[in-house]
Motif scaffolding. Structure first.
Motif, PDB file in Angstrom:
ATOM      1  N   LEU A 631       0.808  -1.218   0.000  1.00  0.00           N
ATOM      2  CA  LEU A 631       0.000   0.000   0.000  1.00  0.00           C
ATOM      3  C   LEU A 631       0.845   1.274   0.000  1.00  0.00           C
ATOM      4  O   LEU A 631       0.335   2.368  -0.286  1.00  0.00           O
ATOM      5  CB  LEU A 631      -0.930   0.026   1.221  1.00  0.00           C
ATOM      6  N   LEU A 632       2.139   1.175   0.326  1.00  0.00           N
ATOM      7  CA  LEU A 632       2.990   2.359   0.369  1.00  0.00           C
ATOM      8  C   LEU A 632       3.582   2.702  -0.988  1.00  0.00           C
ATOM      9  O   LEU A 632       4.174   3.787  -1.153  1.00  0.00           O
ATOM     10  CB  LEU A 632       4.121   2.159   1.384  1.00  0.00           C
ATOM     11  N   ALA A 633       3.439   1.814  -1.958  1.00  0.00           N
ATOM     12  CA  ALA A 633       4.028   2.049  -3.280  1.00  0.00           C
ATOM     13  C   ALA A 633       3.383   3.260  -3.952  1.00  0.00           C
ATOM     14  O   ALA A 633       2.152   3.427  -3.904  1.00  0.00           O
ATOM     15  CB  ALA A 633       3.859   0.811  -4.157  1.00  0.00           C
ATOM     16  N   ASP A 634       4.222   4.089  -4.558  1.00  0.00           N
ATOM     17  CA  ASP A 634       3.746   5.261  -5.314  1.00  0.00           C
ATOM     18  C   ASP A 634       2.898   6.189  -4.454  1.00  0.00           C
ATOM     19  O   ASP A 634       1.897   6.749  -4.918  1.00  0.00           O
ATOM     20  CB  ASP A 634       2.944   4.810  -6.554  1.00  0.00           C
ATOM     21  N   ARG A 635       3.282   6.350  -3.193  1.00  0.00           N
ATOM     22  CA  ARG A 635       2.578   7.258  -2.288  1.00  0.00           C
ATOM     23  C   ARG A 635       3.575   8.320  -1.819  1.00  0.00           C
ATOM     24  O   ARG A 635       4.278   8.135  -0.822  1.00  0.00           O
ATOM     25  CB  ARG A 635       2.019   6.512  -1.077  1.00  0.00           C
ATOM     26  N   PRO A 636       3.640   9.457  -2.505  1.00  0.00           N
ATOM     27  CA  PRO A 636       4.626  10.478  -2.121  1.00  0.00           C
ATOM     28  C   PRO A 636       4.169  11.301  -0.921  1.00  0.00           C
ATOM     29  O   PRO A 636       2.990  11.318  -0.554  1.00  0.00           O
ATOM     30  CB  PRO A 636       4.708  11.357  -3.371  1.00  0.00           C
ATOM     31  N   LEU A 637       5.119  11.969  -0.287  1.00  0.00           N
ATOM     32  CA  LEU A 637       4.800  12.962   0.727  1.00  0.00           C
ATOM     33  C   LEU A 637       4.078  14.145   0.079  1.00  0.00           C
ATOM     34  O   LEU A 637       4.108  14.317  -1.145  1.00  0.00           O
ATOM     35  CB  LEU A 637       6.077  13.451   1.414  1.00  0.00           C
ATOM     36  N   ILE A 638       3.448  14.976   0.879  1.00  0.00           N
ATOM     37  CA  ILE A 638       2.794  16.193   0.387  1.00  0.00           C
ATOM     38  C   ILE A 638       3.599  17.387   0.884  1.00  0.00           C
ATOM     39  O   ILE A 638       3.647  17.655   2.095  1.00  0.00           O
ATOM     40  CB  ILE A 638       1.335  16.290   0.881  1.00  0.00           C
ATOM     41  N   ASP A 639       4.273  18.040  -0.058  1.00  0.00           N
ATOM     42  CA  ASP A 639       5.099  19.199   0.297  1.00  0.00           C
ATOM     43  C   ASP A 639       6.088  18.857   1.404  1.00  0.00           C
ATOM     44  O   ASP A 639       6.315  19.633   2.337  1.00  0.00           O
ATOM     45  CB  ASP A 639       4.221  20.388   0.727  1.00  0.00           C
TER      46      ASP A 639
END
Length: 669
Positions: A631-639
């Motif tokens: 589930l963490l794949a391709d999940r970037p931080l926001i700013d």
């Protein structure tokens, strides 16, 4: 010593010094019966069973009775907790033949393991319409010797009838919203509006039904569902079924008002109820639910933990009273005089009022089981009583580690520790999980059912072991952010797909390659624990939500077909299946929290995700792009900030760094 010396079961070891020539369940026992041309006497019980101890003392320790058994039977002793498959098959036969069941279970078999005469406890002399055990033995011996044809005919018919009881999934597809609404209505009709809970005496903690009610409320907002759950939890927590001094729950209440328990304390009850109360607190913020969840967790971690890091199966109902006699409840009950002796006159009288201790008593011989109608216990009073009680002879403990029940405890302690900022409880859960991997799992991820003192037992795991251990590992993964637990859960659930599923989504309690019995056991209904069938459905569903595995999702939905059939008709007995169906109907939601380890924003989002009430939601936490969880794949931080992503049914909401926004996403329909 008989042939039970050296086994790992504490229950069997209790009988190792009997004059009865007991055999464990082995092919050699049946070969001996064949060689001698005598029937098998199968005796099934468990270590914390009060009436098992009674029958052992009255009959199995009696030299004359033992001599008759040894001459005319091959006597086989089985621990039902080690061999639930044997217990299930023959209990089904007992209930079909007599209309009731229980332990000790006494069944007479041919050398081909076919049952022909059934019973439970038999007294040493005729009593209350029951024959004496000696009369039963003599009657069976006479029938075997003089009417063998009738015996063989009965045995053949019983096996034929059992073989016709195989189940299919029974209904197309999983339950829908209308099915779950009908189940709630049926459950409400069985609700005890006066004393809470369901049904009459004896009254059992309805752990799985309570989880369904909480999840149904979370999905629909049903006030009635939440009220039944909350009122039942409060009634149990204030009653005698709950240990008001030491925490933890007894097996059941002998009355409908939760006053007098059957005093044995089982790991599985306490694990399930610890989780229920933690979930009730998560829903309502109830101070009572918080207290009971933590006290029950501390009971598990403090009183049931073994040196190897796992959790023992049970504490006995019996212990020595002041005269040295073993009696039920002696450790737990009080008289007014005993309270005054410990606390002094004034505090003793106050404690009697607070805890419902009367001159007449609520139990036996003027003693009372402690209850707690209110919360105004003066500081130190409970601690003084607990210290005095600790000087009494303690009930015996069954130190056997059962894989399934430890899986339930891992889930309960991991979640309770996370909710209430108790990292020690999460650590205890992790240690138990480590033990299961090190001792109970082999290189092919096959599970052994039990261990004792770090030594693995000989019996293979059954479906509930694979399902409940996977459930525990999945909960631990969500709490700790350690993806290895998701991986281990996957190994176990792959074996469920490979070894336990039959045609049309049917699940069996034993593996395809397990020891064949007269019938392959399968049962979708809950007993004191979730059925292996629906526990597997729940773990498969959660694993599919974590990984996107279509095979696991399909297997879960096919398994829920039986819930669609049984849920509206018998909701009390398929509560966990209904709870899983609520999760399937809601998604379940998939929550990915990405952010640096040790970051306050990551921790706040992770805690918010764990406290979300969406039914069956799964949580993954870790570094952005980390490989611990799919589930963490391709999940970037926001700013550059930690963020949470919520998805369900192949659709994702916009990510958020705000815990309040995330809370809304996990509390809305």
């Amino acid at each position: 010593m008989n042939r039970l010396a050296g086994v790992t079961s504490p229950y069997l070891l209790q009988h190792a010094d009997n004059p009865v020539d007991w055999w464990p369940w082995t092919p050699e026992a049946f070969e001996e019966a064949r060689r001698r041309d005598v029937p098998i006497l199968l005796s099934v019980g468990y270590s914390a069973c009060h009436w098992c101890h009674v029958m052992a003392h009255e009959s199995f320790e009696d030299d004359a009775t033992a001599a008759y058994m040894n001459e005319h039977f091959v006597s086989v002793k089985v621990d039902r907790e080690e061999r639930p498959d044997i217990d299930a098959v023959y209990m089904e036969a007992v209930q079909a033949a007599t209309g009731q069941g229980g332990w000790p279970m006494s069944v007479f078999l041919t050398a081909e393991a076919r049952p022909f005469y059934f019973g439970t406890y038999f007294p040493p002399e005729p009593r209350h319409g029951m024959p004496s055990f000696r009369q039963v033995l003599e009657g069976v011996h006479t029938a075997w010797t003089d009417r063998r044809g009738e015996v063989d005919e009965v045995a053949a018919k019983v096996v034929h009838d059992l073989a016709g009881r195989s189940l299919a999934a029974d209904a197309p597809g999983r339950p829908d919203a209308a099915d779950l609404a009908r189940a709630l209505l049926a459950l409400s009709r069985e609700y005890d509006a006066k004393s809470a809970g369901f049904g009459g005496a004896p009254k059992f903690p309805p752990s799985m039904a309570l989880e369904f009610l909480l999840r149904h409320h979370a999905r629909t907002g049903s006030d009635g569902a939440l009220q039944m759950a909350a009122d039942t939890c409060e009634a149990m927590a204030r009653g005698g079924i709950y240990d008001q001094l030491g925490g933890g729950f007894a097996r059941y209440s002998v009355d409908r008002d939760w006053v007098v328990p059957h005093f044995e304390k089982m790991l599985y009850d306490n694990a399930l109820l610890c989780r229920v109360y933690a979930h009730l607190w998560r829903t309502t913020g109830s101070a009572l639910a918080r207290r009971v969840a933590l006290e029950t967790a501390d009971f598990i971690a403090g009183q049931l933990r073994t040196p190897e890091g796992g959790f023992a199966s049970a504490l006995d109902a019996d212990s020595e009273d002041a005269t040295g006699k073993h009696v039920e409840g002696a450790y737990y009950v009080w008289t007014p005089a005993q309270l005054r002796e410990v606390l002094g006159e004034e505090d003793g009288e106050r404690a009697a009022l607070l805890y419902g201790v009367t001159g007449d008593g609520t139990f036996e011989e003027g003693a009372s089981v402690l209850q707690l109608p209110g919360d105004d216990v003066p500081a130190g009073l409970r601690e003084r009583l607990l210290a005095a009680r600790a000087l009494r002879p303690c009930p015996g403990r069954d130190d056997k580690i059962v894989a399934a029940w430890n899986g339930l405890a891992i889930a309960a302690l991991a979640e309770t520790g996370a909710y209430f900022d108790r990292p020690d409880l999460v650590e205890r859960a992790t240690e138990a999980a480590d033990l299961l991997v090190r001792v109970h799992m082999n290189d092919g991820a096959r599970l052994s059912r039990t261990s004792k003192d770090g030594r693995v037992g000989a019996n293979s795991g059954v479906l509930e072991d694979y399902a409940d251990v996977a459930e525990g590992f999945l909960a631990l993964a969500g709490v700790t952010g350690e993806g290895v637990w998701l991986e281990f859960a996957g190994f176990l659930l792959d074996l469920v797909l490979d070894q336990f599923i039959g045609e049309n989504g049917t699940l069996y309690d034993t593996a395809h390659d397990a020891e064949p019995l007269i019938r392959r056991p399968q049962d979708p209904t809950d007993t004191a624990t979730p059925s292996g069938w629906t526990a597997a459905a729940g773990a498969l569903l959660s694993y599919a939500a974590h990984t996107g595995s279509e095979a696991h999702r399909t297997a879960a939905e096919r398994a829920l077909g039986v819930v669609k059939a049984l849920g509206p008709r018998a909701p009390r007995f398929i509560g966990w299946g209904l709870a899983v169906a609520e999760a399937a109907l809601d998604g379940p939601r998939e929550v990915a929290v990405v952010g640096p380890a040790g970051d306050a924003g990551t921790a706040a989002l992770h805690r918010t995700a764990l406290l979300g009430t969406a039914p069956g939601a799964v949580v993954a936490v870790g570094e952005s792009g980390g490989g611990e969880f799919p589930l963490l794949a391709d999940r970037p931080l926001i700013d550059g900030r930690a963020a949470a992503y919520v998805c369900r049914n192949f659709t994702c909401d916009a990510p958020t760094p705000d815990p309040a926004v995330l809370a809304g996403k996990l509390g809305e329909d």
